[in-house]
Design a protein around this motif. Structure first.
Motif, PDB file in Angstrom:
ATOM      1  N   GLN A   1      28.582  34.733  13.520  1.00 50.23           N
ATOM      2  CA  GLN A   1      27.860  33.416  13.897  1.00 50.23           C
ATOM      3  C   GLN A   1      27.034  33.863  15.074  1.00 50.23           C
ATOM      4  O   GLN A   1      26.225  33.308  15.385  1.00 50.23           O
ATOM      5  N   LYS A   2      27.692  34.498  16.097  1.00 48.13           N
ATOM      6  CA  LYS A   2      26.991  34.682  17.384  1.00 48.13           C
ATOM      7  C   LYS A   2      26.182  36.125  17.518  1.00 48.13           C
ATOM      8  O   LYS A   2      25.798  36.663  18.535  1.00 48.13           O
ATOM      9  N   ARG A   3      26.397  36.705  16.325  1.00 52.68           N
ATOM     10  CA  ARG A   3      25.904  38.178  16.259  1.00 52.68           C
ATOM     11  C   ARG A   3      24.550  38.468  16.948  1.00 52.68           C
ATOM     12  O   ARG A   3      23.958  39.362  17.760  1.00 52.68           O
ATOM     13  N   GLY A   4      23.493  37.421  16.629  1.00 57.05           N
ATOM     14  CA  GLY A   4      22.120  37.485  17.393  1.00 57.05           C
ATOM     15  C   GLY A   4      22.235  37.633  18.724  1.00 57.05           C
ATOM     16  O   GLY A   4      21.728  38.332  19.327  1.00 57.05           O
ATOM     17  N   TRP A   5      23.319  36.563  19.461  1.00 56.30           N
ATOM     18  CA  TRP A   5      23.330  36.531  20.908  1.00 56.30           C
ATOM     19  C   TRP A   5      23.739  37.791  21.421  1.00 56.30           C
ATOM     20  O   TRP A   5      23.231  38.264  22.338  1.00 56.30           O
ATOM     21  N   VAL A   6      24.926  38.307  20.715  1.00 58.84           N
ATOM     22  CA  VAL A   6      25.500  39.716  21.107  1.00 58.84           C
ATOM     23  C   VAL A   6      24.324  40.995  21.001  1.00 58.84           C
ATOM     24  O   VAL A   6      24.428  41.761  22.026  1.00 58.84           O
ATOM     25  N   VAL A   7      23.413  40.909  19.891  1.00 56.61           N
ATOM     26  CA  VAL A   7      22.508  42.175  20.017  1.00 56.61           C
ATOM     27  C   VAL A   7      21.734  41.984  21.206  1.00 56.61           C
ATOM     28  O   VAL A   7      21.395  42.853  21.758  1.00 56.61           O
ATOM     29  N   ASP A   8      21.188  40.763  21.195  1.00 56.98           N
ATOM     30  CA  ASP A   8      20.254  40.515  22.360  1.00 56.98           C
ATOM     31  C   ASP A   8      20.883  40.971  23.804  1.00 56.98           C
ATOM     32  O   ASP A   8      20.068  41.719  24.588  1.00 56.98           O
ATOM     33  N   THR A   9      21.819  40.546  23.940  1.00 55.99           N
ATOM     34  CA  THR A   9      22.562  40.825  25.161  1.00 55.99           C
ATOM     35  C   THR A   9      22.992  42.271  25.419  1.00 55.99           C
ATOM     36  O   THR A   9      22.873  42.825  26.402  1.00 55.99           O
ATOM     37  N   VAL A  10      23.323  42.949  24.286  1.00 58.94           N
ATOM     38  CA  VAL A  10      23.378  44.545  24.213  1.00 58.94           C
ATOM     39  C   VAL A  10      22.487  45.344  24.691  1.00 58.94           C
ATOM     40  O   VAL A  10      22.367  46.062  25.380  1.00 58.94           O
ATOM     41  N   LEU A  11      20.963  44.734  24.116  1.00 50.80           N
ATOM     42  CA  LEU A  11      19.856  45.383  24.354  1.00 50.80           C
ATOM     43  C   LEU A  11      19.456  45.383  25.574  1.00 50.80           C
ATOM     44  O   LEU A  11      18.899  46.161  26.430  1.00 50.80           O
TER      45      LEU A  11
END
Length: 360
Positions: free
Chosen positions: A96-106
């Motif tokens: 559910q939060k994967r989009g936020w995680v990807v943006d944060t990692v980048l």
């Protein structure tokens, strides 16, 4: 009889996976006993390989009451799951939060890459990684001669060896200025091929533990001497000194005169390291950050910069490339201080330098 105050506790425990030989009782003492046992219960984590993020660690938490996600630039992504929920619940929340995680990692990777190129951060540790301190150059090397099957426990810290070679005897050369480009010793961290694969967060996390141990030893060797010297030079009297591994501050000074210094200080250039120590010493006279504190800190930093500038310009014994780079760094600091329009220019420039560095 269950009181009103006990109702939330029963509701909280209703999701606890009790052992088959246990029967949930309405006796409050028994309920507390079951809760305490489950909070101490520690389960092994699980790994999920995301195509964009990489390894995601799912771990059970004995104290957490909700699922949380932590994104660390070096240790990777960790999903903490309360012990009474399943791994599938944590995985569902992560998706559910994967989009936020990807943006944060980048974003973190971009900032970390920039900081790594500037030498102000330690990235993912792997074979070939180099970390420089005021005392040594630390190089990580994978020993390919030890392959899986040759060791029972591939992640045992005992399998990692640290080989130290002296580069310069400062007692003989008489060098009084320490710099990141002129190490006193060279340390090789040799780890077996049975460790996790190169570039993984798991390997970097294990090697980070070894790095912290090395930094702690160097900090305990260097920082007490620095603190004692600067305190004696400027007339401060402190009570006790301790080396800490904090992730939120570089140092602190208590009302009892105890000074704590972060082990990461040995990764800073000497003018910046001294600035942090002087900052904490000034708190012995001014507990706050008022005008008196800033005036005193500015005066001491200005005097210390003159001392360090003289020592740096006098360096000749160390390797020429490192000497020139350090002289240029000192000159650039002094130039920034002269151009600064801040009320306390020396203090301001050194504070900005501290903020460039990332804690390990």
């Amino acid at each position: 009889m269950i009181t009103r105050k006990s109702t939330p506790k029963l509701s909280f425990l209703s999701c606890i996976p009790l052992r088959k030989d246990r029967v949930l009782s309405t006796d409050s003492k028994f309920i507390y006993y079951i809760c305490a046992r489950n909070q101490r219960y520690d389960m092994a984590g699980k790994l999920y390989n995301d195509p964009e993020i990489g390894q995601v660690m799912l771990v059970k938490s004995g104290r957490g009451r909700r699922i949380s996600i932590r994104v660390h630039p070096v240790k990777g992504v960790t999903v903490s799951i309360p012990y009474y929920l399943g791994y599938e619940d944590g995985m569902r929340f992560f998706m559910q939060k994967r989009g936020w995680v990807v943006d944060t990692v980048l974003r973190q990777r971009a900032r970390l890459d920039q900081a790594e190129r500037a030498g102000t951060a330690v990235g993912l540790l792997c074979s070939g990684s180099v970390v420089r301190t005021l005392l040594s150059e630390i190089v990580f090397v994978r020993d390919e001669s030890v392959q899986p099957g040759g060791m029972a426990a591939p992640e045992r810290k005992a399998a990692v060896r640290v080989k130290t070679v002296s580069v310069e005897d400062v007692s003989r050369t008489g060098r009084l200025y320490l710099c990141l480009g002129c190490p006193v010793s060279s340390k090789s961290v040799i780890y077996p091929g049975t460790m996790p694969p190169e570039g993984s967060a798991a390997l970097s996390s294990l090697l980070s533990g070894v790095l912290v141990s090395i930094l702690r030893d160097e900090a305990r060797s260097l920082l007490p001497q620095k603190l004692s010297f600067l305190a004696g030079r400027y007339g401060f009297v402190y009570n006790n000194m301790a080396v800490k591994h904090n992730m939120t501050n570089w140092g602190s000074c208590s009302s009892r005169g105890n000074i704590n210094l972060n082990l990461n200080l040995v990764r800073l250039p000497e003018p910046v390291c001294d600035y942090v120590i002087l900052h904490e010493l000034c708190h012995l006279r001014h507990p706050d950050h008022g005008p008196g504190f800033h005036t005193l800190l500015e005066k001491l930093c200005e005097d210390n910069m003159k001392r360090l500038s003289f020592l740096a310009e006098s360096m000749q014994q160390a390797p020429e490339s490192g000497v020139q780079a350090e002289k240029d760094y000192i000159r650039s600091l002094i130039s920034k201080m002269r151009r600064s329009r801040a009320k306390f220019p020396v203090h301001h420039v050194l504070e900005q330098e501290v903020r460039k560095y990332r804690l390990v």
